[in-house]
Scaffold this motif. Structure first.
Motif, PDB file in Angstrom:
ATOM      1  N   PHE A   1       0.988  -1.297  -0.092  1.00  0.00           N
ATOM      2  CA  PHE A   1      -0.282   0.075   0.037  1.00  0.00           C
ATOM      3  C   PHE A   1       0.766   1.114   0.047  1.00  0.00           C
ATOM      4  CE2 PHE A   1      -3.284  -2.933   1.607  1.00  0.00           C
ATOM      5  CZ  PHE A   1      -4.570  -2.550   0.696  1.00  0.00           C
ATOM      6  N   MET A   2       1.870   1.288   0.765  1.00  0.00           N
ATOM      7  CA  MET A   2       3.039   2.333   0.885  1.00  0.00           C
ATOM      8  C   MET A   2       3.438   2.822  -0.522  1.00  0.00           C
ATOM      9  SD  MET A   2       6.230   3.066   3.257  1.00  0.00           S
ATOM     10  CE  MET A   2       7.197   1.985   2.356  1.00  0.00           C
ATOM     11  N   PHE A   3       4.109   1.510  -1.122  1.00  0.00           N
ATOM     12  CA  PHE A   3       4.848   1.664  -2.531  1.00  0.00           C
ATOM     13  C   PHE A   3       3.569   2.174  -3.555  1.00  0.00           C
ATOM     14  CE2 PHE A   3       8.401  -1.032  -0.856  1.00  0.00           C
ATOM     15  CZ  PHE A   3       9.136   0.034  -1.033  1.00  0.00           C
ATOM     16  N   TYR A   4       2.695   1.643  -3.402  1.00  0.00           N
ATOM     17  CA  TYR A   4       1.449   2.006  -4.596  1.00  0.00           C
ATOM     18  C   TYR A   4       0.971   3.453  -4.521  1.00  0.00           C
ATOM     19  CZ  TYR A   4      -2.926   1.982  -6.919  1.00  0.00           C
ATOM     20  OH  TYR A   4      -3.769   2.023  -7.940  1.00  0.00           O
ATOM     21  N   ARG A   5       0.807   4.015  -3.332  1.00  0.00           N
ATOM     22  CA  ARG A   5       0.538   5.177  -3.214  1.00  0.00           C
ATOM     23  C   ARG A   5       1.734   6.114  -3.602  1.00  0.00           C
ATOM     24  NH1 ARG A   5      -4.234   6.762  -0.459  1.00  0.00           N
ATOM     25  NH2 ARG A   5      -3.475   8.870  -1.085  1.00  0.00           N
ATOM     26  N   MET A   6       2.930   5.898  -3.288  1.00  0.00           N
ATOM     27  CA  MET A   6       4.177   6.406  -3.829  1.00  0.00           C
ATOM     28  C   MET A   6       4.568   6.679  -5.233  1.00  0.00           C
ATOM     29  SD  MET A   6       7.102   5.352  -0.756  1.00  0.00           S
ATOM     30  CE  MET A   6       8.345   5.882  -1.579  1.00  0.00           C
ATOM     31  N   PHE A   7       4.261   5.462  -5.860  1.00  0.00           N
ATOM     32  CA  PHE A   7       4.461   5.328  -7.127  1.00  0.00           C
ATOM     33  C   PHE A   7       3.384   5.853  -8.106  1.00  0.00           C
ATOM     34  CE2 PHE A   7       7.347   1.759  -6.247  1.00  0.00           C
ATOM     35  CZ  PHE A   7       8.646   2.049  -6.504  1.00  0.00           C
ATOM     36  N   HIS A   8       2.093   5.830  -7.540  1.00  0.00           N
ATOM     37  CA  HIS A   8       0.938   6.255  -8.306  1.00  0.00           C
ATOM     38  C   HIS A   8       1.221   7.688  -8.447  1.00  0.00           C
ATOM     39  CE1 HIS A   8      -3.228   7.596  -8.985  1.00  0.00           C
ATOM     40  NE2 HIS A   8      -3.544   6.427  -9.324  1.00  0.00           N
ATOM     41  N   ASP A   9       1.610   8.413  -6.948  1.00  0.00           N
ATOM     42  CA  ASP A   9       1.950   9.911  -7.047  1.00  0.00           C
ATOM     43  C   ASP A   9       2.958  10.176  -7.961  1.00  0.00           C
ATOM     44  OD1 ASP A   9      -0.224  10.181  -5.173  1.00  0.00           O
ATOM     45  OD2 ASP A   9       1.243  10.066  -3.577  1.00  0.00           O
ATOM     46  N   LEU A  10       3.888   9.277  -7.947  1.00  0.00           N
ATOM     47  CA  LEU A  10       4.928   9.531  -9.094  1.00  0.00           C
ATOM     48  C   LEU A  10       4.647   9.741 -10.624  1.00  0.00           C
ATOM     49  CD1 LEU A  10       7.976   9.938  -9.638  1.00  0.00           C
ATOM     50  CD2 LEU A  10       8.314   7.482  -9.734  1.00  0.00           C
ATOM     51  N   TYR A  11       3.593   8.607 -10.778  1.00  0.00           N
ATOM     52  CA  TYR A  11       3.081   8.465 -12.168  1.00  0.00           C
ATOM     53  C   TYR A  11       2.323   9.689 -12.435  1.00  0.00           C
ATOM     54  CZ  TYR A  11       0.635   6.692 -16.273  1.00  0.00           C
ATOM     55  OH  TYR A  11      -0.235   6.783 -17.492  1.00  0.00           O
ATOM     56  N   ASN A  12       1.600  10.290 -11.468  1.00  0.00           N
ATOM     57  CA  ASN A  12       0.748  11.572 -11.623  1.00  0.00           C
ATOM     58  C   ASN A  12       1.478  12.776 -12.065  1.00  0.00           C
ATOM     59  OD1 ASN A  12      -1.769   9.971 -11.597  1.00  0.00           O
ATOM     60  ND2 ASN A  12      -2.173  10.615  -9.725  1.00  0.00           N
ATOM     61  N   ARG A  13       2.748  13.003 -11.036  1.00  0.00           N
ATOM     62  CA  ARG A  13       3.448  14.096 -11.273  1.00  0.00           C
ATOM     63  C   ARG A  13       4.301  14.018 -12.680  1.00  0.00           C
ATOM     64  NH1 ARG A  13       4.998  13.078  -5.902  1.00  0.00           N
ATOM     65  NH2 ARG A  13       7.022  11.973  -6.548  1.00  0.00           N
ATOM     66  N   ILE A  14       4.459  12.791 -13.369  1.00  0.00           N
ATOM     67  CA  ILE A  14       5.275  12.481 -14.451  1.00  0.00           C
ATOM     68  C   ILE A  14       4.324  12.964 -15.526  1.00  0.00           C
ATOM     69  CG2 ILE A  14       6.358  11.070 -16.157  1.00  0.00           C
ATOM     70  CD1 ILE A  14       7.773   9.638 -13.682  1.00  0.00           C
ATOM     71  N   SER A  15       2.899  12.493 -15.546  1.00  0.00           N
ATOM     72  CA  SER A  15       1.923  12.506 -16.472  1.00  0.00           C
ATOM     73  C   SER A  15       1.213  13.954 -16.241  1.00  0.00           C
ATOM     74  CB  SER A  15       0.920  11.484 -16.658  1.00  0.00           C
ATOM     75  OG  SER A  15       0.354  11.350 -15.160  1.00  0.00           O
ATOM     76  N   LYS A  16       1.459  14.649 -15.423  1.00  0.00           N
ATOM     77  CA  LYS A  16       0.793  15.903 -15.014  1.00  0.00           C
ATOM     78  C   LYS A  16      -0.664  15.529 -15.057  1.00  0.00           C
ATOM     79  CE  LYS A  16       4.488  18.807 -16.818  1.00  0.00           C
ATOM     80  NZ  LYS A  16       4.825  19.755 -17.896  1.00  0.00           N
ATOM     81  N   SER A  17      -1.099  14.599 -14.171  1.00  0.00           N
ATOM     82  CA  SER A  17      -2.537  14.191 -14.013  1.00  0.00           C
ATOM     83  C   SER A  17      -2.670  13.822 -12.690  1.00  0.00           C
ATOM     84  CB  SER A  17      -2.936  12.965 -14.876  1.00  0.00           C
ATOM     85  OG  SER A  17      -4.267  12.460 -14.504  1.00  0.00           O
TER      86      SER A  17
END
Length: 315
Positions: A193-209
């Motif tokens: 759960f911790m890594f999921y939220r971290m990588f999800h936030d990272l993806y959104n920052r990269i994709s600007k979504s």
């Protein structure tokens, strides 16, 4: 997104249970063959190497070919019924308890953004431990089905297997290996759960979504599964070894049978007989499975939640 967010504000506890159960069912149905391979490798005492001529399974491709030849394609879904009970019950309890825990923490405590990973890890660990306790007997029965030989079947149905284990070995056997499993699943679920939220936030920052999509869920879930499984893998192997104690008579065609008298003895014997790399037997198929199952588990859960939100908004 998984965890308390405005997108989940219209969902109730039953919705989280439904989404968790369905995602567990879908994931198990698709990824069961990888689990069979992982368990077969974990239970083998002989080295897993192309040069280990005494070993039954020497590599992933060789193991797949041999299982198909000796047992047929159905062998990759051995123990699928108890495995589905395991996945559905685990998914229901895990996601329900996690969402409720995170929702209450978010509502009642003023959490700094720097502490969000700790909250996700803690809530995930508690949720995983509770789900493990509820679903563990299904895991024991599932492992016995996968471990038994086609030429010397002991169990034929989930009900008869449960009754036979209860009558011949006692009810506590259905919880054998629970301690190393809790040691494994607590940190594993928390890390997921911790890594999921971290990588999800990272993806959104990269994709600007800022939205949750199938692609973002698959990306975050696959990396979360990879990271979390690598950290806790030895406990998963020890759990499997403990679950087949007293079951050696049905594994005559799988090579040397491993016997031990508990968690500490198991750890010592693996190191003495198989060396330090013995704790990581089956890691390759396990990582493949972890990437696939975690990505599928989180993405299907997210999509089901989005679907339930749409239904709530229209009703």
């Amino acid at each position: 997104m998984v965890g308390w967010s405005t997108s989940h504000k219209n969902l109730n506890q039953f919705d989280f249970m439904v989404a968790g159960g369905i995602s567990g069912f879908i994931t198990r149905a698709i990824c069961q063959p990888l689990d069979v391979l992982k368990i077969r490798f974990q239970l083998q005492v002989e080295p897993i190497s192309e040069n280990a001529h005494t070993a039954k399974y020497r590599s992933v491709p060789q193991a797949i070919t041999l299982i198909l030849k000796e047992e047929g394609v159905k062998a990759f879904w051995k123990g699928h019924v108890p495995a589905q009970w395991l996945s559905v019950s685990y998914g229901v309890v895990q996601y329900w308890s996690y969402e409720i825990l995170v929702r209450n923490v978010s509502k009642n405590l003023d959490i700094s953004p720097h502490w969000i990973p700790v909250v996700n890890f803690s809530c995930g660990s508690i949720a995983g431990s509770v789900a493990t306790l509820v679903s563990f007997p299904f895991d024991v029965v599932r492992t016995r089905f996968v471990a038994q030989s086609e030429h010397k079947k002991v169990y034929h149905t989930m009900l008869s297997a449960t009754i036979k284990i209860y009558q011949t070995e006692g009810p506590l056997v259905l919880f054998r290996g629970l301690w190393p499993t809790i040691l494994q699943v607590g940190p594993h679920a928390g890390a997921q759960f911790m890594f999921y939220r971290m990588f999800h936030d990272l993806y959104n920052r990269i994709s600007k979504s800022e939205s949750t999509t199938f692609t973002s869920s698959v990306f975050a879930g696959s990396l979360a599964g990879l990271c979390a499984k690598t950290v806790i893998y030895p406990f998963d192997l020890v759990k499997k070894r403990l679950q087949i104690q007293g079951f050696g008579y049905a594994r005559e065609q799988f090579g040397q049978h491993f016997t031990c008298r508990g968690l500490t003895d198991c750890l010592k014997k693996i190191y003495k007989i198989e060396g330090p790399w013995g704790y990581f037997k089956g890691l390759s198929p396990s990582l493949i499975k972890a990437v696939c199952t975690t990505a599928l588990h989180f993405s299907s859960y997210e999509m089901i939640c989005k679907f339930l939100v749409l239904i709530r908004e229209k009703s």
